[in-house]
Each structure stands twice: as C-alpha cells, then as structure tokens.
Write an enzyme that holds these catalytic residues in place. Structure first.
Site, mmCIF file in Angstrom:
data_model
loop_
_atom_site.group_PDB
_atom_site.id
_atom_site.type_symbol
_atom_site.label_atom_id
_atom_site.label_comp_id
_atom_site.label_asym_id
_atom_site.label_seq_id
_atom_site.Cartn_x
_atom_site.Cartn_y
_atom_site.Cartn_z
ATOM 1 N N LYS A 162 0.854 -1.132 -0.095
ATOM 2 C CA LYS A 162 -0.099 0.151 -0.084
ATOM 3 C C LYS A 162 0.811 1.239 -0.055
ATOM 4 C CE LYS A 162 -0.780 0.350 4.865
ATOM 5 N NZ LYS A 162 -0.103 1.435 5.311
ATOM 6 N N THR A 163 2.184 1.133 0.738
ATOM 7 C CA THR A 163 2.826 2.250 0.470
ATOM 8 C C THR A 163 3.433 2.619 -0.606
ATOM 9 O OG1 THR A 163 3.588 1.681 2.886
ATOM 10 C CG2 THR A 163 4.671 3.560 1.703
ATOM 11 N N ASP B 261 -3.824 7.735 4.714
ATOM 12 C CA ASP B 261 -3.127 6.335 4.921
ATOM 13 C C ASP B 261 -4.041 6.085 6.392
ATOM 14 O OD1 ASP B 261 -1.734 4.108 4.972
ATOM 15 O OD2 ASP B 261 -0.011 5.045 5.285
ATOM 16 N N GLU B 262 -3.855 4.711 6.417
ATOM 17 C CA GLU B 262 -4.372 3.847 7.661
ATOM 18 C C GLU B 262 -6.014 4.473 7.841
ATOM 19 O OE1 GLU B 262 -2.758 1.617 8.843
ATOM 20 O OE2 GLU B 262 -0.608 1.981 8.881
ATOM 21 N N GLN C 24 -6.775 -4.203 10.726
ATOM 22 C CA GLN C 24 -5.500 -3.599 11.171
ATOM 23 C C GLN C 24 -5.821 -2.480 12.265
ATOM 24 O OE1 GLN C 24 -1.437 -3.932 9.220
ATOM 25 N NE2 GLN C 24 -2.839 -4.229 7.570
ATOM 26 N N ARG D 251 3.563 -9.193 10.648
ATOM 27 C CA ARG D 251 4.849 -8.436 10.608
ATOM 28 C C ARG D 251 5.876 -9.328 10.037
ATOM 29 N NH1 ARG D 251 2.801 -4.577 9.362
ATOM 30 N NH2 ARG D 251 1.070 -5.837 9.446
#
Length: 814
Positions: free
Chosen positions: A33-34, A228-229, A262, A648
């Site tokens: 996504k980044t 974002d997020e 998340q 992670r």
DNA sequence: TCCTGAAAGCTTTTT
DNA sequence: GCTTTCAGGA
C-alpha cells in the site's frame, strides 16, 4: 503504460491511476500500500498534471510521513524547490504530514480565528494529566474519587467526537463532574495560551466546519487528498477530511487506504467503521481490494487468516502469496517469563549462528511495555544486543520535560503547567504554600501567574500598561504573601523576565544557545549534575536535547510549510512545535544492529524476517481489561492486534507463552491465549528443543518426567510444566501453601481481593468429581490455594493429568 | 521547607 | 516489584 505503473499488479495499478473521484483501497498487510500511495502522488503530478501544492497526503505517524516523502522523492526527484542542507522541505508545495502536524500548521496560520495569542504551545498527555489534576484540586474534587486519568480520557473522547463543553450533555453523575472539569479545563487552556493534542484536531475541524471562508480556502488549496490508515481515523479526523474533500465544485478527490483488520486504536477514538461510512458517504467510490501479500510465507498468512476470520464485522479478504509455504509457525510454552526470555534468546542464538540472518532481522513483540523487562534482563545477561522501542520515551524523561518547560515558559509565560513544573526546580524556597498563595492571589486579580509575578517585582502599574483591561483595586494592595515568600518569588521572576526579554529580542543564534543560558542561569544543570552516575546520565540526555535544539537556528525557514500560506516562524516556534509532535519511536529504526523489542502497537507498519510474539496468554493478549469488559468490540480489537503481530513476520513466526508469570509482584497462573485455540493445530508446530531440555534449568525442572511426551503438543507441555511447577519450590510457596493460612491473611493484597472469602479452605478436594469445559469429567487429585485463586490438579480419563486454575477453567463440582 | 520512610497504586496500547 | 505520593518530624 507509464513507467509509474509497471511492476504493479492490476488492482494496484488501477488504484494508482484513478485520477478523479473517491477511491477506497482495502489493503491487506504486506500488499504494497505504501507503494500505491507514493506512486499515486507521483502519478498525479507527472501524469495527471496536478500541481504538488494541490495535494495533501495524511498519515498517522511522523515515520510514515517521512517515509512517504522520501519515497515520493525517490520516484520524482527533488524538483520542487531548493532545500537547505539536511532538513529543509523537499518537494516544496506538496503537503505530507500527520493529522496532528497538519492541524497544528493550519491553526498556527489561523491563530486569530480561534482567539489565541500567536505563541500558543502544545500540551502532551503528561501535561494534560497535570492540568486535569490541577483543576480537580482547584474545583475541590477528591482525586481519589474522580480519577484524573479517567477524566482525562473522557475529555479526550469528547474532543475526538467534536463535542465542546457547551454541547456536552451529561448522562450520569460522573459525566456531570467530567463535564465541569472539561469546561474549566478548556478555559484554562485558553488562559494558558495552550492546546492539547485533541484540541489540534477538534479546533481545526470546527474551524473548517464553521467558517465558510476558511473552508473554501483550504478546499481550494488541497484538491487531492490521500489518507493512509483510514481505519484509524476518529470522528474529528473523518469529518475534517470530508469537509476538505467536498469542495464546491464537487470533486471529492478523496483517496483512502486502509484495512479494517488492522484497526488497533479504538482507545484513542479510532473507529474502523469509518471505512464503511466512507462507502455510504461516497457511493460512487471505486473500491479496490489488495489481497496479494508480498511479505510473508503462506504458512504465516494461513495462521493470520484463520485468526482474523473470527472477527464478525469485516470485509472478507483472503490473503495469498507467491512466497512459498515456508516453515510452520512454532508455539512454545515456557515455565515463566524468565524461561520465556531464556528460550527466546536460545532460539535467537541458534538462528543467528545457523544462518545469514543477523540480530537486526529479529523482533520480539509483546502486548504491554511492562513485558520488556524480563527480556531485557536476559539480553543483558547474555550480552545480546537489543534495541527497545518506545518504552521510556525520551521526551517524557523528567530532565527533558523540565528543560522543555523552561523553554516553553520563556516562549509563552502564560503556560501555567510549565510554571507548575519548574518554579521550584531547583529548589528556590518556593514551596507548595507560597505557590498556592501566589495562584490564589493571581486568580483574584484576574491575571496569569507571570503577570502576578511582575506585579510583585515592578508594581501594578508596570503590568497595567500592557493590558487591555485595567487591574482591579486589589492589585494595588499589598499581596497576601509573607516577606520571605515574596523575596523568593521576586528572585525567580528576575531570572524569568531576563530570559523572556532575551527571547523577545531574539538575542540568540540557535535554540541551543537559549537553552544553555537558561539551564545555567537557573542553576538547573548544577543541581542535575550531583556527582552521581544517574545525574550524569540525565545530563547526557539534556545534551541530546541540546543537539536537537542546535539545529534550530535564527533565520531558518519552516521545515514543512503549508505552501503559499506560510507565516513567519522563529526558530523557537519551530523547535517547540516539532518537539511536541514528534515521538522518538519515529527515530529508532536506523540505529545500530540488535534485536528489536517493542509493543504490538508500535510494530504496526513494520516487518521482520523473524518475529517472536511473547506472552501469548489470556489476560495479556487478549488483555485482561478487554476480557473483563465483556465487550465484543474490545475482544475483536485484541484479535486484530494479534493479527497485526502475526503479519509482521516475513519468514518465521513464534508464539511463546508462559505457564506462570510474575505480575504486580504476585505469581499468576496463565492460560494460553484463546487466540491460539482459534488457529487450527495443523498450522502450528509445538516441539520442545530436546537438547535444551537436557542441558538447561528447564531440564532440571522437568527431567524427572517420563520421556514419552517428548514430541507432544502444547497441551501436553502445559501439563508437564504444571507438574514441574508443583515439584518446585516456587515463590508462591514461600508465602505458605497448602494449609498455611496465616501468612496469606497477613498479606494485605490478598484480603482486599473481593472474590476470596477464605484463603485457607479449598473448594475442590481430593477425589471430587468435576466437570471441565474442554477436558470433560475428571477426578481431583490435588488442590491448593495459590495466588488468591485455587489451583486444582485433575486426572482426566484418556486425556491425562492437568493442573488448572479454578476461576479460569470454570470448573463444576459434580 | 525539606528529608525520610511508609503506603498506595500501578500496567494497556499512542498522536 | 517499582514508582509515586503522603505523613510526620527536623
């Protein structure tokens, strides 16, 4: 096809290249996504011809913002301005930042609109708490009855929901009290010329909502908005973004990227349902799912998928990868937190010695910061390098807060929280009584503390000249303070006034100069360096702060300006703002090699080849608070937290749990996390390292057992550990076990425990038949009181002997 | 006002 | 078990 889109998969490319209209990207962990965000910014500028100053990209952490800036720059090159070496704004005109930093910028520009002086300061959580406490005292509320922390979070919640004190409608008595404190709190902030974190969001959003001219100004400025997020937005943030995106021309160019799975910041007001709200508010939005994972092995993803499926309200995603199956996720039960740490270290040494991986490739994650302790001790003992992320934050250290309070006070003398902190540090004979007297007197006259001090020193006329409203008669009478108290206060204000004058005339080259002068002149440094090692360490921390301050030089330009809307900023301005909005978790990463230790929350957004999740026990993950609340939302958030940890890991993942754990100085028996039960056992492997068992302490405790359970699953291991525990002389037994009730009743903590009527008698006795939810009917073969609970050993036919805690196992006597 | 020892309270998670 | 706060005496 443009270069920016090659090497992207189809959904990624679609997200990047959709120029107009709202877009919602639901991006699983490790789905790139980044890259999507950064390439989209580049695409808008390069392909769609959007001016950089019309783009706003919002993140939640400074680290994410910095990474974003670096990556966009890597794609586009620095073509938008000439930066000062090292730190100046690159990609001029493009706005990238956290919600808080962007709001702070807007408010600094629009300061008059909210009725503040230009030199307002930002209060962090510590300052917030101090202020709430001061107000509780002022209003004569008992701190024991009304917990400052509870009230602080209540205020915070209200602000995050954009509820002002006037709009607050109390439902219960506690609300009523909190409401009164809230009103006074906001009033005091205004008097202090200060804002807290939540104000930054609330005030900006209300300003944009209520002031047509300002709304239009910022809508015009930012025609493309990326967030974002998105699952971590709270009400205020969601509304702010919506207001900005819904410009009069109806462009609605809002690009939201998020993952409901998340969302782990409910406690600070984040609401993952904003993702669903987005779909309602923007029905025309293009919704794109990114399900391919580029980070982890299939084994790890299977575990993650299995776990998260237990959450009820979510958009279903099925993560997949082409990275291969990889090794199975391993589970290990340790006896207690010491052996947990020992086993993790053993395993780490084994990995590092047997592969090309280094310590820097490994991370250990836990639910609460307190868990790092046992790990650290073991690491130190073994001389293994580690880095602890975020535990005692640099900016929360006493000496740092003191120094910053001095600087803040010089910048904004109205700041009563800073004044509280340092007026008698080092001691200058201004005790509680003197200070309380000063406060009372100042309140009666209606001046702030600095003005009151100036009246003491120069007389009322001196202060009256610089005020709009005249001083009351009381100010011209003798202050109700003893001669001695007045002398002490005058001594202090003489210094303070000198520093303030210096600041006003900008007679310093860098903020470090100013800091040096204040620290020396106040005597703070001398007091700090008291000859002890601790004093030296604190001094070194101060020097570190000085190093940061040294970068803020006279005449420098704004580090991250809102282009075209800039206002003049002094180095001190910028320093204080930067310091307030940055946390040191943002910095750590690049520093030396070593195993990384951090909470699951700080782990978000990071990735490591090897991940150990320790403390996989009920009451830790999920946290006891979330179990006790009985709120499904709380439990699902804990599950998401677990999910974040799992995802992670790139290559190998370990779940580690302990049979017993020392908590609050007591021994507590632990059950494996219920989340482990939600993972099909064929996805896990739970072997015990045989060599280790023979050679270590662990072996000493367990070696008497028969070898037939050598390759057993974790259930059997817990049995083994529990038996070994009773064979041991553990700490809890020192206090008296079995029939020794005298010591127990002498321990205050035990008496205060409400659930326990009598510590001496056991509810379950030998040969009782009992019903266990999981193991069925069994016979009690031993029972004793332990840790305020009852520890029952039961033989289950066909299953084996288990030791369980009566309260946890929900045992029924038959 | 400051120093000392005792007692209470604490532990989610962070911008 | 560790840190912060409180009470009492100098």
């Amino acid at each position: 096809m443009t270069e920016l889109l090659t090497s992207l998969n189809p959904p990624q490319a679609e997200a990047v290249s959709t120029v107009n209209g709202p877009v919602l990207v639901l991006a699983g962990p490790g789905s790139g996504k980044t890259s999507v965000l950064t390439r989209r910014v580049a695409y808008l500028i390069d392909e769609a011809g959007v001016a950089p100053w019309n783009i706003l990209s919002v993140t939640f952490t400074n680290k994410a913002a910095r990474e974003m800036r670096e990556r966009v720059e890597a794609v586009l090159g620095n073509r938008f301005g000439t930066p000062l070496p090292g730190q100046a704004p690159k990609l001029g005109g493009l706005t990238i930042g956290t919600f808080h930093s962007i709001c702070a910028r807007i408010l600094r520009i629009e300061t008059e609109a909210i009725g503040y002086e230009r030199n307002w300061v930002i209060y962090d959580s510590g300052d917030q708490r101090a202020l709430v406490r001061a107000i509780l005292r002022e209003l004569n509320y008992d701190e024991k009855r009304y917990s400052p922390n509870a009230i602080k979070s209540k205020i915070s919640r209200l602000k995050n929901e954009l509820i002002t004190p006037e709009a607050h409608k109390p439902q219960a008595y506690m609300d009523e009290i909190a409401g009164r404190v809230y009103a006074k709190y906001q009033e005091t902030l205004q008097v202090n010329n200060a804002m807290d974190f939540d104000d930054l969001l609330m005030r900006t959003t209300l300003l944009i909502r209520n002031r047509d001219d300002l709304r239009i100004k910022y809508q015009r400025k930012w025609q493309y908005i990326l967030v974002d997020e998105f699952q971590d937005t709270n009400t205020a943030q969601y509304e702010l973004v919506s207001l900005l995106a819904n410009e009069p021309e109806g462009k609605r160019n809002l690009f939201a990227v998020g993952d409901e799975d998340q969302s782990i910041y409910r406690f600070r007001g984040a609401d993952y349902r904003n993702v669903q709200q987005f779909r309602k508010d923007y029905p025309e939005a293009k919704v794109i799912l990114l399900e391919q994972n580029y980070r982890s092995t299939q084994s790890i993803l299977d575990v993650a998928n299995a776990l998260i499926q237990n959450n009820t309200k979510r958009t279903h995603k099925q993560l997949h990868t082409e990275n291969g199956v990889g090794k199975r996720v391993m589970m290990y039960e340790a006896y207690n937190q010491i052996e947990e740490a020992a086993w993790v270290c053993d395993e780490i040494e084994r990995i590092v010695n047997g592969s090309s991986l280094t310590l820097g490739d490994i991370a250990i994650m836990y639910r609460t910061n307190a868990q790092s302790r046992a790990l650290e001790e073991t690491f130190v003992m073994r001389q293994l390098k580690y880095k602890l992320v975020g535990a005692t934050r640099f900016y929360e250290r006493k000496e740092i807060k003191d120094a910053l309070s001095y600087i803040r006070l010089v910048y904004n003398p109205a700041d009563s929280v800073a004044m509280d902190r340092i007026i008698n540090v080092p001691t200058r004979g201004i005790g509680m009584k003197t200070y309380a007297g000063l406060k009372e007197w100042a309140a009666e006259i209606g001046v702030n503390l600095y003005e009151a001090l100036l009246i003491l020193r120069h007389g009322p006329d001196f202060v009256a000249e610089n005020r709009e409203s005249p001083l009351p008669d009381l100010a011209y009478k003798a202050p109700p303070l003893s001669k001695r108290a007045q002398t002490a206060l005058k001594g202090f204000v003489t210094h303070l006034e000198g520093w303030v004058t210096l600041r006003q005339n900008e007679r310093y080259e860098s903020v470090a100069d100013l800091m040096d002068l204040i620290m020396d002149d106040s005597g703070y440094v001398d007091t700090l360096r008291d000859g002890t090692d601790e004093g030296e360490e604190r001094f070194e921390n101060l020097q570190e702060l000085r190093g940061v301050a040294a970068q803020y030089k006279k005449g420098m330009s704004d580090l991250s300006p809102i282009d075209g809307l800039e206002n003049d900023r002094s180095a001190l301005d910028l320093f204080l703002e930067e310091i307030s909005l940055v946390s040191d978790t943002d910095e750590i990463e690049e520093s030396s090699s070593g195993v990384t230790l951090m909470t699951l929350h700080t782990a978000k957004g990071l990735e490591y080849p090897i991940v150990f999740m320790v403390g996989m026990e009920d009451k830790i993950l999920p946290h006891s608070r979330s179990i006790e609340s009985g709120d499904l939302e709380d439990m699902e958030e804990e599950r998401r937290l677990c999910y974040v940890g799992i995802t992670r890991a790139k290559k190998r993942l370990y779940f580690v749990h302990a049979f017993q754990r020392n908590m609050w100085g007591d021994v507590s028996m632990q059950s494996p996390s219920r989340f482990l039960d939600e993972i099909p056992s064929d996805l896990l492997t739970g072997m015990v390292d045989k060599q280790r068992r023979q050679s270590s302490n662990y072996a000493r405790a367990t070696s008497w057992e028969s070898g037939s359970q050598e390759d057993s699953s974790w259930v059997d291991q817990s049995f083994r550990s529990s038996r070994s525990r009773s064979a041991r002389n553990s700490d809890s037994e020192r206090w008296g076990s079995q029939d020794d009730s005298y010591n127990w009743s002498n321990k205050k903590k035990q008496i205060s425990r409400p659930s326990k009527k009598s510590a001496s008698s056991t509810k379950f006795n030998n040969l009782d038949s009992v019903q266990h939810a999981k193991f069925g009917v069994g016979t009690v073969i031993d029972s004793k009181v332990s840790g305020g609970d009852e520890e029952v050993t039961i033989a289950f036919p066909g299953i084996g002997v288990k030791t369980v805690m009566a309260s946890l196992a929900n045992l029924k006597k038959l």
